[in-house]
Design an enzyme around this catalytic site. Structure first.
Site, PDB file in Angstrom:
ATOM      1  CB  VAL A  39      -9.278   5.179 -66.101  1.00  0.00           C
ATOM      2  CG1 VAL A  39     -10.147   4.884 -67.303  1.00  0.00           C
ATOM      3  CG2 VAL A  39      -7.858   4.707 -66.320  1.00  0.00           C
ATOM      4  CG  ASP A  40     -12.726   5.272 -62.386  1.00  0.00           C
ATOM      5  OD1 ASP A  40     -12.800   4.669 -63.477  1.00  0.00           O
ATOM      6  OD2 ASP A  40     -12.622   4.722 -61.277  1.00  0.00           O
ATOM      7  N   GLY A 474      33.315 -13.557 -49.095  1.00  0.00           N
ATOM      8  CA  GLY A 474      32.784 -14.901 -49.316  1.00  0.00           C
ATOM      9  C   GLY A 474      31.705 -15.208 -48.292  1.00  0.00           C
ATOM     10  CB  SER A 548      32.034  -7.457 -48.086  1.00  0.00           C
ATOM     11  OG  SER A 548      33.038  -8.398 -48.358  1.00  0.00           O
TER      12      SER A 548
END
Ligand code: ADP
Length: 637
Positions: A39-40, A474, A548
């Site tokens: 922007v600057d 699990g 897993s």
């Protein structure tokens, strides 16, 4: 195809078919460009100036922008301009995280689409998106500040994306007294940097977006500058398309018209080169050749067509050609390969994990792909190469990729359509990255799978069983090992040949180099999957007991084997219960902070949505659970 022959064709096109030429000319007269800067640096002011001076800002667009800026001004040219700029800036700020703002304007010579992208580092992916279709980049520099880190970063990205036309706009010249010395110094600075980067050429100009110097016409404030104004340059700069039209023919087939539509044609967009009826062509990856018998378009048949047109080609012979294949000049075919080096720009919050299966969309094809190795990451601010294993959001790295089948491709530097790709997450289908192919790895050409004479079917039949992967997943302490061991014993007792791959036995050997970060967990499972697959090739029933935790990798293993061969068993034990059992005392350690990345504590577990078997260990005993699994393994074999 000889370059001379194709340039002859472009001229011939004008002579013979002015309509087609005008069509193309109209297409050519659109310039897409991107402005880089923060922007600057005055980006909004410059874009406002271009819109304002080209008088192409639409009344309602202006009204909306001005309303956005929440400022009420008096009428008059200068005020309107200021309001427009405020409006653009306000809009940009509101939309900053969304994506890229595309703005349209035109002069009597050309139409323009400018992609306005946020300049900060956290918006690298937005800039890559905005730049991916651009013909030209305007790199803005604040004359007071000179070449900054962000100038280098933007230039690197512009070069990476392959934008060949670069404009160095040294802005805010009014604030340095229109000093030629200051301008020359900045240009020299930038040249030194750009040359090192490989930017062969760029056009520098001193401007003031705010005052309008050198925007539409030569500025009286800088008589020492003799080059074109910004608009003049944008109106006249040569487009890449001309070079593309002279390159060899490449057309990625988007769809195949069925014979029941009274002709068999292959439709697509001509990515490069030109094609005429009677030309010899080659279809890749198969390599079959034929000649073009018709070039069909919505407006009727053409004798020839050039890059940038969408056409349907009919071939003289019955050749197999499907969506994603590429039709090329017969004498100048593309390479076909399944392993590459590529640059990858990562665009997702979730990091890129080597070994994880992704989808890769290149040309008109989508294939499964994994990153096999990350060679290095690029620090976009210093351009240093740094070692890394993953890529986070906005990171850029050079990686090796392996696809699950060979595809025709061109290096990105030669052809953006056939060398550029996007990476898609298999689960969410979101675009997670974009990249550019450099070259095929030599190994891609040299490894051929040994066709075994005694196959997996024979080996399984010899054991009177069907090969299976029974994949237990699990939480730690859920009961995977306990149940899998019982299953193994029962199968053995029934005369079946099975083998239990357990987390601990694999981590002591094959995977002892791996830890528990996400990257290592993915690689752990990938290797286990490959080993399990080899064992099924030997005709075994393989039982695996690994946490897993991620769906992606379990799905990857599922896809490695034939439909129905993968049995996913979710040992579903609530975290509280697994933690209460705490057989190995690991939860206690994890809670005490002595064990990092522990699943369920500070690392995710993604339960399978539809496993083949779900075992609720709050209601089933280990023996009951095992019996269910054995029944399934034997029952459907
Ligand atoms: P994992 O392999 O999933 O890490 P383990 O099998 O090593 O888990 O540990 C599970 C523990 O829970 C064992 O001590 C087992 O005896 C106990 N347990 C209690 N109830 C059950 C059940 N219904 N199913 C499986 N295991 C159970």
């Amino acid at each position: 195809m000889q370059p001379d022959a194709s340039s002859y064709r472009a001229d011939a096109l004008i002579a013979e078919d002015i309509g087609a030429y005008l069509d193309r000319h109209q297409h050519k007269s659109l310039l897409r460009f991107i402005t880089c800067g923060s922007v600057d640096d005055g980006k909004s002011t410059l874009i406002g100036r271009l819109l304002y001076d080209s008088k192409m800002i639409f009344e309602d667009q202006l009204a909306a922008l001005v309303a956005d800026s929440k400022r009420v001004g008096t009428q008059g040219q200068e005020i309107d301009f200021a309001l427009l700029v405020d409006g653009l800036a306000a809009e940009r700020e509101q939309g900053i995280t969304i994506d890229v703002a595309y703005r349209f304007f035109a002069t009597d010579k050309r139409k323009f689409i400018v992609a306005d992208t946020p300049g900060h580092e956290q918006y690298t992916r937005n800039m890559v998106t905005g730049a991916s279709t651009a013909d030209l980049a305007v790199i803005l520099i604040d004359a007071r500040k000179g070449v900054l880190t962000q100038t280098r970063r933007h230039s690197y990205l512009v070069h990476l994306i392959g934008i060949r036309n670069v404009v160095l706009a040294v802005n805010k010249m009014d604030l340095v007294g229109y000093s030629q010395a200051r301008y020359d110094e900045i240009v020299a600075d930038y040249r030194a940097f750009a040359t090192g980067l490989g930017i062969a050429d760029f056009v520098a100009m001193p401007i003031s977006g705010f005052k309008g110097d050198n925007i539409t016409a030569a500025s009286p404030n800088m008589p020492w500058y003799r080059g074109p104004s910004l608009i003049e340059h944008l109106e006249t700069v040569a487009l890449d398309e001309e070079a593309l039209a002279r390159a060899p023919l490449r057309m990625a087939v988007q769809w195949v018209n069925r014979p029941d539509l009274d002709f068999r044609g292959f439709s697509g967009f001509i990515n490069s080169g030109c094609v005429a009826v009677g030309d010899a062509v080659r279809v890749l990856p198969s390599g079959r050749t034929s000649t073009v018998s018709r070039i069909v378009t919505l407006d009727g048949d053409l004798p020839r067509a050039v890059a940038g047109l969408s056409v349907t080609l009919c071939l003289a012979d019955e050749v197999d050609c499907s969506r994603g294949d590429v039709i090329t000049a017969a004498a100048v075919p593309l390479e076909v390969a399944d392993q590459f080096e590529a640059t990858l720009v990562w665009m997702a919050d979730e990091p890129m994990l080597p070994g994880r299966p992704y989808l890769l969309k290149i040309g008109a094809t989508t294939v499964a792909a994994t990153v096999t190795a990350e060679k290095y990451q690029v620090n976009v601010n210093t351009l240093e190469h740094v070692a890394g294993k993953t890529l986070g959001l906005n990171a850029i790295g050079v990686c090796n990729l392996a696809l699950d089948r060979a595809v025709p491709f061109a290096p990105y530097a030669e052809n953006h359509d056939l060398g550029g790709f996007i990476v898609i997450d298999r689960m969410s289908h979101a675009t997670v990255g974009a990249g550019m192919l450099h070259f095929a790895l030599r190994r891609s050409h040299n490894i051929h799978w040994q066709a075994l004479e005694i196959g997996r079917e024979q080996l399984a039949a010899q054991k009177h069983q069907r090969a299976r992967i029974v994949w237990f997943t699990g939480l730690s302490g859920a009961g995977k090992s306990t149940i899998a061991n019982l299953v193994a014993k029962q199968l053995y007792a029934l005369g079946k040949h099975c083998f239990l791959l357990d987390g601990d036995n694999v981590r002591h050997g094959l995977n002892k180099d791996l830890g528990f970060t996400d990257v290592d967990r993915v690689e752990n499972i990938r290797r286990v999957g490959e080993v399990a697959k080899l064992m099924t090739d030997a005709g075994l029933i393989v039982l695996t007991a690994f946490i897993s935790p991620f769906r992606s990798e379990r799905e990857m293993v599922r896809r490695m084997v034939a439909e129905g061969e993968f049995i996913e068993v979710h040992v579903d034990t609530p975290l509280a219960l697994a933690e209460q059992r705490d057989v190995k005392g690991l939860y206690r350690k994890a809670r005490a902070g002595q064990l990092k990345n522990f699943t369920g504590v500070d690392s995710r577990y993604e339960p399978p949505p539809v496993p083949e078997i779900r075992l609720d260990t709050t209601t089933l005993t280990p023996e009951e659970a095992a019996a269910l699994v054995v029944a399934r393994v034997l029952g459907d074999g």
